[in-house]
Design a protein around this motif. Structure first.
Motif, short mmCIF file in Angstrom:
data_model
loop_
_atom_site.label_atom_id
_atom_site.label_comp_id
_atom_site.label_asym_id
_atom_site.label_seq_id
_atom_site.Cartn_x
_atom_site.Cartn_y
_atom_site.Cartn_z
N ASP A 1 0.12 -1.09 0.23
CA ASP A 1 -0.54 -0.61 -0.06
C ASP A 1 0.82 0.55 -0.23
N VAL A 2 2.28 0.43 0.56
CA VAL A 2 2.66 2.40 0.55
C VAL A 2 3.56 2.44 -0.86
N GLN A 3 3.82 1.13 -1.39
CA GLN A 3 4.16 1.48 -3.48
C GLN A 3 2.82 2.11 -3.81
N ARG A 4 1.74 2.02 -3.63
CA ARG A 4 0.47 2.09 -4.01
C ARG A 4 0.46 3.82 -4.05
N LEU A 5 0.33 4.31 -2.52
CA LEU A 5 0.86 5.25 -2.49
C LEU A 5 1.64 6.80 -2.65
N ASP A 6 2.70 5.68 -3.22
CA ASP A 6 4.29 6.18 -3.78
C ASP A 6 3.78 6.83 -5.66
N ARG A 7 3.43 5.64 -5.66
CA ARG A 7 3.27 5.67 -7.52
C ARG A 7 2.01 6.51 -6.90
N LEU A 8 1.04 6.97 -6.55
CA LEU A 8 -0.56 7.46 -7.19
C LEU A 8 0.58 8.87 -7.03
N ILE A 9 0.63 9.18 -5.69
CA ILE A 9 0.91 11.38 -5.34
C ILE A 9 2.21 10.98 -6.05
N SER A 10 3.19 10.42 -7.58
CA SER A 10 4.12 10.76 -8.52
C SER A 10 3.38 11.05 -9.59
N ASP A 11 2.06 10.02 -9.79
CA ASP A 11 1.42 10.29 -10.61
C ASP A 11 0.07 11.57 -10.36
N ILE A 12 -0.34 11.60 -9.22
CA ILE A 12 -0.80 13.16 -9.13
C ILE A 12 -0.13 14.86 -9.00
N SER A 13 1.31 14.33 -8.48
CA SER A 13 2.33 15.37 -9.22
C SER A 13 2.17 15.94 -9.92
N GLU A 14 2.49 14.80 -10.59
CA GLU A 14 2.73 14.45 -12.12
C GLU A 14 1.46 15.58 -13.49
N ALA A 15 0.64 15.14 -12.72
CA ALA A 15 -0.93 15.70 -13.44
C ALA A 15 -1.61 17.04 -12.92
N SER A 16 -0.72 17.18 -11.95
CA SER A 16 -0.41 18.59 -10.83
C SER A 16 0.04 19.62 -11.81
N ARG A 17 1.38 19.20 -11.85
CA ARG A 17 2.56 19.74 -12.79
C ARG A 17 1.75 20.14 -14.48
N LEU A 18 1.50 18.88 -14.79
CA LEU A 18 0.91 18.92 -16.66
C LEU A 18 0.78 20.29 -16.95
N ARG B 1 5.95 15.40 -25.00
CA ARG B 1 5.04 15.25 -24.45
C ARG B 1 4.29 14.44 -25.67
N LEU B 2 4.85 15.34 -27.15
CA LEU B 2 3.78 14.03 -27.60
C LEU B 2 4.70 12.84 -27.26
N VAL B 3 5.64 12.02 -27.80
CA VAL B 3 6.77 11.32 -26.85
C VAL B 3 5.50 11.01 -25.92
N GLN B 4 5.54 11.24 -25.22
CA GLN B 4 4.74 10.76 -23.43
C GLN B 4 3.31 9.97 -24.05
N VAL B 5 2.66 10.91 -24.45
CA VAL B 5 1.41 10.51 -25.41
C VAL B 5 1.57 9.06 -26.05
N ILE B 6 2.45 8.89 -27.10
CA ILE B 6 1.75 7.66 -27.74
C ILE B 6 2.95 6.35 -27.47
N ARG B 7 3.91 6.46 -25.77
CA ARG B 7 4.19 5.75 -25.52
C ARG B 7 3.61 5.26 -24.25
N SER C 1 -6.23 10.05 -19.56
CA SER C 1 -6.16 11.22 -19.21
C SER C 1 -5.47 12.31 -18.93
N ILE C 2 -3.84 11.69 -18.83
CA ILE C 2 -2.67 13.26 -19.09
C ILE C 2 -2.79 12.41 -20.56
N SER C 3 -2.99 12.19 -21.67
CA SER C 3 -2.47 11.20 -22.43
C SER C 3 -3.47 12.71 -23.69
N ARG C 4 -5.04 12.29 -23.34
CA ARG C 4 -5.99 12.80 -23.70
C ARG C 4 -5.44 15.32 -23.32
#
Length: 564
Positions: free
Chosen positions: A376-393, A447-453, A525-528
């Motif tokens: 669960d801690v790893q899940r939280l870490d992954r979730l917070i990283s993705d949330i930070s990426e989405a917020s920064r985007l 960012r376009l490379v990120q979408v395709i990947r 969601s980030i890709s769109r």
């Protein structure tokens, strides 16, 4: 709860530190004037354009010169006729070697001729002394000076008198009046006081224009009085410029009357023009101020649907901007709610596992519970990283500028990457470029490379073992104005009612058997979001076979193509 209160208090303190930003527009500058500054500018510009030709017409230098020239020519003709009469009739003795003018006859003729001509006549002897002046006549007791008086003015308020006074002030202010010399009449007049009289004694005709003390014009013309070739004197005719001033006055009053009409029409049209601009702008500004101050959706930006001009475009743009801001605020609220919900689940699991581990004495069970906590801690870490990426985007996309990106080169690079790397399921990634290799679009290359990947990684996850994922790109075969990128897999497809929901934040539709919590549900969601920022579109659809059954999923990206 205490932490939330502390944060709220901090926000309140920051708000009070910036009072100017939270104060309604115009609150510090007093009440808004009844006539806007834009209206005054429109009036000033339009009236200035009207006033320029007005002052030019009031000046009318050439027209005045023509009138003066005509008046002087008439004086000269009258003087020539009268001079011939004086030379023929006022000589005494008539038959003498020393011919000279008779002073008594000259005075008599000057007095009678002045009544006929309506001008002032003066005749100077060859030695320069004044022989006769129509403004005076002699008696045994002396000389009587005759000066015409102005007509009596009626008592009380006389609008015409004040209009004439204002007109005289305006005309005398014009530079043309200052070009003429002043008329000065000495007590004992001699021909030397007037250059034109001196020229006439020399046998030449001469004319002059002077200004009187009251600002009027005095026109003089001097002609020689000849008998045969002998100059017997100089006849000088003078008249005030009343006729010239009257003609100029009439023309100028006609111009002023036309100007008054044009002035009134200009004011009305300027006010109408300003009203069609300033009133809508003021309504838009007031509506924007109320929305900013009240922060409610009850106030709307006026639409001005009937206006197909810049004001209408501004109103529509402001409505769209306001709607986009409300949607952005709603998205932020939903995102905050989703984040709190997503974080709450693993935290609840961690708390339950920790509380249970504290009561369980069996080492094996404690080990399993600690594994759950770690997971669960790893899940939280992954979730917070993705949330930070989405917020920064959001902030990054708004700051980063777009540039031409060659998608053909990107696909060539990705083909080498996927051919060199192997995935655990043995899924092959096949890339292809259809048609033209000029597949340039505007956006951020990384960012376009990120979408395709992201899309390829998602397709690999759902592909069967040993299957393939096909990544293709090409220009729109219809008009070539867009670049189309597709990612296809041979997986189970997407439920028809979830084709759009899979792009929602934290939505996760994972393959059967995949460990829960491996993905945060933010990738699509980030890709769109990235594709939308590049003015493109991203959607998902199912691939169907001949019998209509689903044989896989397809993700499609359409981006505007850069055309030279």
């Amino acid at each position: 709860m205490a932490e939330n209160t502390k944060k709220t208090g901090a926000r309140d303190r920051r708000a009070t530190d910036r009072p100017a930003m939270d104060r309604p527009i115009g609150e510090n500058s007093g009440r808004r004037p009844k006539i806007s500054g834009l209206t005054l500018r429109i009036l000033a510009i339009n009236l200035f354009a009207v006033a320029i030709p007005l002052f030019g017409l009031l000046y009318m230098d050439r027209y005045q010169d023509n009138l003066i020239e005509a008046e002087l020519e008439a004086l000269t003709r009258q003087g020539s006729i009268f001079a011939k009469g004086v030379a023929a009739l006022a000589v005494e003795p008539e038959f003498s070697e020393a011919t000279e003018l008779s002073k008594e006859l000259v005075r008599r003729m000057v007095r009678h001729a002045s009544d006929q001509f309506g001008t002032r006549l003066r005749l100077y002897a060859p030695d320069g002394h004044l022989m006769a002046d129509s403004n005076s006549f002699g008696r045994s007791g002396g000389v009587v000076q005759i000066r015409p008086l102005p007509p009596p003015r009626e008592s009380g308020f006389d609008p015409g008198h004040w209009a004439d006074t204002a007109y005289d002030l305006l005309v005398n202010w014009l530079p043309r009046r200052g070009d003429f010399p002043r008329y000065i009449e000495t007590r004992t007049q001699r021909a030397e006081d007037y250059p034109e009289a001196v020229d006439a004694l020399a046998g030449r005709r001469a004319q002059a224009v002077r200004t009187a003390s009251d600002g009027g014009l005095i026109l003089t013309s001097a002609v020689p009085v000849r008998r045969y070739k002998q100059v017997l004197g100089a006849l000088m005719l003078s008249v005030d410029g009343r006729e010239v001033d009257k003609a100029m006055r009439d023309v100028r009053f006609e111009i002023l009357s036309v100007f008054a009409f044009v002035f009134a029409i200009t004011i009305l049209l300027s006010l109408y023009l300003a009203g069609t601009i300033t009133r809508p702008v003021q309504r838009l500004a007031a509506a924007a101020e109320r929305i900013r101050r009240d922060r409610t959706r009850e106030t709307e930006i006026p639409s001005f649907e009937g206006r197909d001009d810049e004001i209408g475009d501004l109103a529509r743009a402001m409505r769209e901007m306001t709607e986009a801001l409300w949607q952005r605020m709603d998205a932020i609220d939903r995102f905050a709610a989703d984040v709190s919900h997503e974080i709450k689940n693993p935290l609840t699991s961690v708390r339950s596992a920790v509380e249970t581990a504290a009561r369980v004495q069996d080492p094996e069970k404690q080990k399993k519970l600690m594994a759950i906590v770690l997971d669960d801690v790893q899940r939280l870490d992954r979730l917070i990283s993705d949330i930070s990426e989405a917020s920064r985007l959001d902030a990054e996309l708004s700051r980063a500028g777009s540039e031409p990106v060659d998608l053909a080169a990107i696909l060539a690079t990705l083909a080498e990457v996927y051919s060199a790397a192997e995935n655990s399921a043995g899924v092959r990634v096949e890339t292809a470029v259809n048609g033209s290799t000029d597949l340039r679009v505007r956006g951020s290359e990384s960012r376009l490379v990120q979408v395709i990947r992201n899309l390829v990684a998602n397709a690999i996850t759902f592909s069967p073992e040993g299957g393939s994922v096909r990544l293709t790109a090409g220009a729109d075969p219809v008009d070539g104005r867009e670049v189309i990128i597709t990612v296809e897999d041979d997986g189970p497809g997407i439920p028809e009612n979830k084709l759009d929901a899979i792009f929602d934040r934290f939505y996760s539709e994972r393959p059967t058997g995949e460990k829960f919590g491996t993905h945060s549900g933010l990738g699509l969601s980030i890709s769109r979001q990235i594709v939308d920022a590049s003015s493109g579109r991203l959607w998902a659809e199912n691939r169907t076979g001949v019998d209509g059954s689903v044989i896989g999923a397809r993700f499609v990206i359409r981006l505007p193509r850069v055309v030279n």
